[in-house]
Structures are given as C-alpha cells and as structure tokens.
Design a protein around this motif. Structure first.
Motif, PDB file in Angstrom:
ATOM      1  N   ARG A  77      40.783  40.847  45.087  1.00  0.00           N
ATOM      2  CA  ARG A  77      40.071  41.865  44.450  1.00  0.00           C
ATOM      3  C   ARG A  77      41.091  42.621  42.913  1.00  0.00           C
ATOM      4  N   VAL A  78      41.676  42.657  42.924  1.00  0.00           N
ATOM      5  CA  VAL A  78      42.331  43.021  41.332  1.00  0.00           C
ATOM      6  C   VAL A  78      41.783  42.148  40.852  1.00  0.00           C
ATOM      7  N   GLN A  79      42.137  40.464  40.664  1.00  0.00           N
ATOM      8  CA  GLN A  79      41.237  39.877  39.829  1.00  0.00           C
ATOM      9  C   GLN A  79      39.880  39.737  39.788  1.00  0.00           C
ATOM     10  N   LYS A  80      39.493  40.322  40.528  1.00  0.00           N
ATOM     11  CA  LYS A  80      37.133  40.644  40.374  1.00  0.00           C
ATOM     12  C   LYS A  80      37.571  41.512  39.230  1.00  0.00           C
ATOM     13  N   ARG A  81      37.948  42.305  40.082  1.00  0.00           N
ATOM     14  CA  ARG A  81      38.107  44.357  38.670  1.00  0.00           C
ATOM     15  C   ARG A  81      38.046  43.589  37.661  1.00  0.00           C
ATOM     16  N   ALA A  82      38.929  42.832  37.387  1.00  0.00           N
ATOM     17  CA  ALA A  82      39.557  42.695  35.994  1.00  0.00           C
ATOM     18  C   ALA A  82      38.745  41.785  35.085  1.00  0.00           C
ATOM     19  N   LEU A  83      38.453  41.038  35.982  1.00  0.00           N
ATOM     20  CA  LEU A  83      37.140  39.715  35.121  1.00  0.00           C
ATOM     21  C   LEU A  83      35.855  40.813  35.594  1.00  0.00           C
ATOM     22  N   ASP A  84      35.068  41.958  35.579  1.00  0.00           N
ATOM     23  CA  ASP A  84      34.194  42.946  35.915  1.00  0.00           C
ATOM     24  C   ASP A  84      34.266  43.931  35.427  1.00  0.00           C
ATOM     25  N   MET A  85      35.625  44.483  34.721  1.00  0.00           N
ATOM     26  CA  MET A  85      35.831  44.954  33.700  1.00  0.00           C
ATOM     27  C   MET A  85      35.856  44.181  31.703  1.00  0.00           C
ATOM     28  N   ASN A  86      36.100  43.127  31.876  1.00  0.00           N
ATOM     29  CA  ASN A  86      35.969  42.540  30.385  1.00  0.00           C
ATOM     30  C   ASN A  86      34.837  42.654  29.994  1.00  0.00           C
ATOM     31  N   GLU A  87      34.778  42.840  28.785  1.00  0.00           N
ATOM     32  CA  GLU A  87      33.030  43.065  28.054  1.00  0.00           C
ATOM     33  C   GLU A  87      32.714  41.931  27.680  1.00  0.00           C
ATOM     34  N   ARG A  88      33.468  41.082  27.602  1.00  0.00           N
ATOM     35  CA  ARG A  88      32.353  39.870  27.463  1.00  0.00           C
ATOM     36  C   ARG A  88      32.019  39.054  28.926  1.00  0.00           C
ATOM     37  N   VAL A  89      32.998  38.860  29.451  1.00  0.00           N
ATOM     38  CA  VAL A  89      32.378  38.787  31.122  1.00  0.00           C
ATOM     39  C   VAL A  89      30.914  39.714  30.718  1.00  0.00           C
TER      40      VAL A  89
END
Length: 146
Positions: A77-89
């Motif tokens: 969940r933490v990793q997915k959230r970090a990727l989801d919040m990345n503007e480029r992703v």
C-alpha cells in the motif's frame, strides 16, 4: 491467398498506423514514458514495487495465515501510494489512457463497419454511451440494462 482487396486493407492499416504513431497522443505518451524511465530512482521504485507485487500474490494464496501478511500488505500500500502520487507516473497513466481510448475508438469503428453484431471488449469506447460502461457486474444494480 493475397488478393487486391487484402493488399488495400493492409495499405489502409499501415496508413492508420502511421497516423496513430504521428499523433499528439502518442507523442505525449512517449514523452511521459521517457520522463518516467529515464529517472533511475523512479525506475528503481517501480522495480521494487513489481517485486513486492510478486510477494503480495504469494501472500494472497494463504491470506492472513501467511507469516508476512501484515508486512507485505502494509508495504504494498505504501509503495503503491508513493507511485500514485508521483507526478510523472500519473502523467504516464493519463497518456496511456488517452492512447487506449483512441485504440478503443478505432476498434469500435472497424467492428461497426463490419457489423453491429461484432463483439467489442466491454471496456471499450463502443459502450461509452451506456450508463455503466458495459459490464458493471451488478446485474443491473447500477441502473444499467444488464
């Protein structure tokens, strides 16, 4: 056997491919893709998330009884959230959706030109006029005509 009709179809398909590849949507997608995958830190995060997804799938086979269940569930969940919040992703995902929409539209147009009876995948633009997207799975619970 190759006929003139087949050659014409192939030529038109090649023209369509060239138009798609030279479109603004594909150019935006390529730029977003390069922005994501040229950042070594971000690539590392994506690779770590991918390996965590494999652990997640393993844990899911056993559910709460797996010894690493809580650790893996929290970590994914933490990793997915970090990727989801990345503007480029996020930008890459939006551009992927734009290209997918175009491909769905093309598929729908081709299918309809053959026959209204030709099946098109439920997530396509073919069903965009439907109130539920074509396959809500609720048996009409969303007020669609399922």
């Amino acid at each position: 056997m190759m006929t003139d009709e087949w050659i014409t179809i192939i030529e038109h398909a090649e023209e369509l491919t060239e138009m798609l590849l030279s479109s603004e949507a594909v150019a935006d997608y390529r730029k977003a893709y390069n922005d994501v995958y040229s950042d070594t830190e971000l690539v590392k995060e994506i690779q770590e998330f991918t390996s965590m997804k494999e652990r997640y799938e393993e844990v899911q086979r056993f559910g709460r009884y797996h010894p690493d269940y809580n650790i893996v569930m929290k970590s994914i969940r933490v990793q997915k959230r970090a990727l989801d919040m990345n503007e480029r992703v996020a930008e890459l995902r939006l551009t992927e959706n734009d290209v997918q929409y175009i491909l769905d539209e093309i598929g729908s147009i081709i299918a309809k030109s053959v026959s209204d009876e030709v099946k098109v995948p439920a997530g396509s633009a073919f069903f965009s006029d439907s109130s539920c997207g074509g396959s809500c799975g609720t048996g009409g619970g969303c007020s669609c005509s399922a």
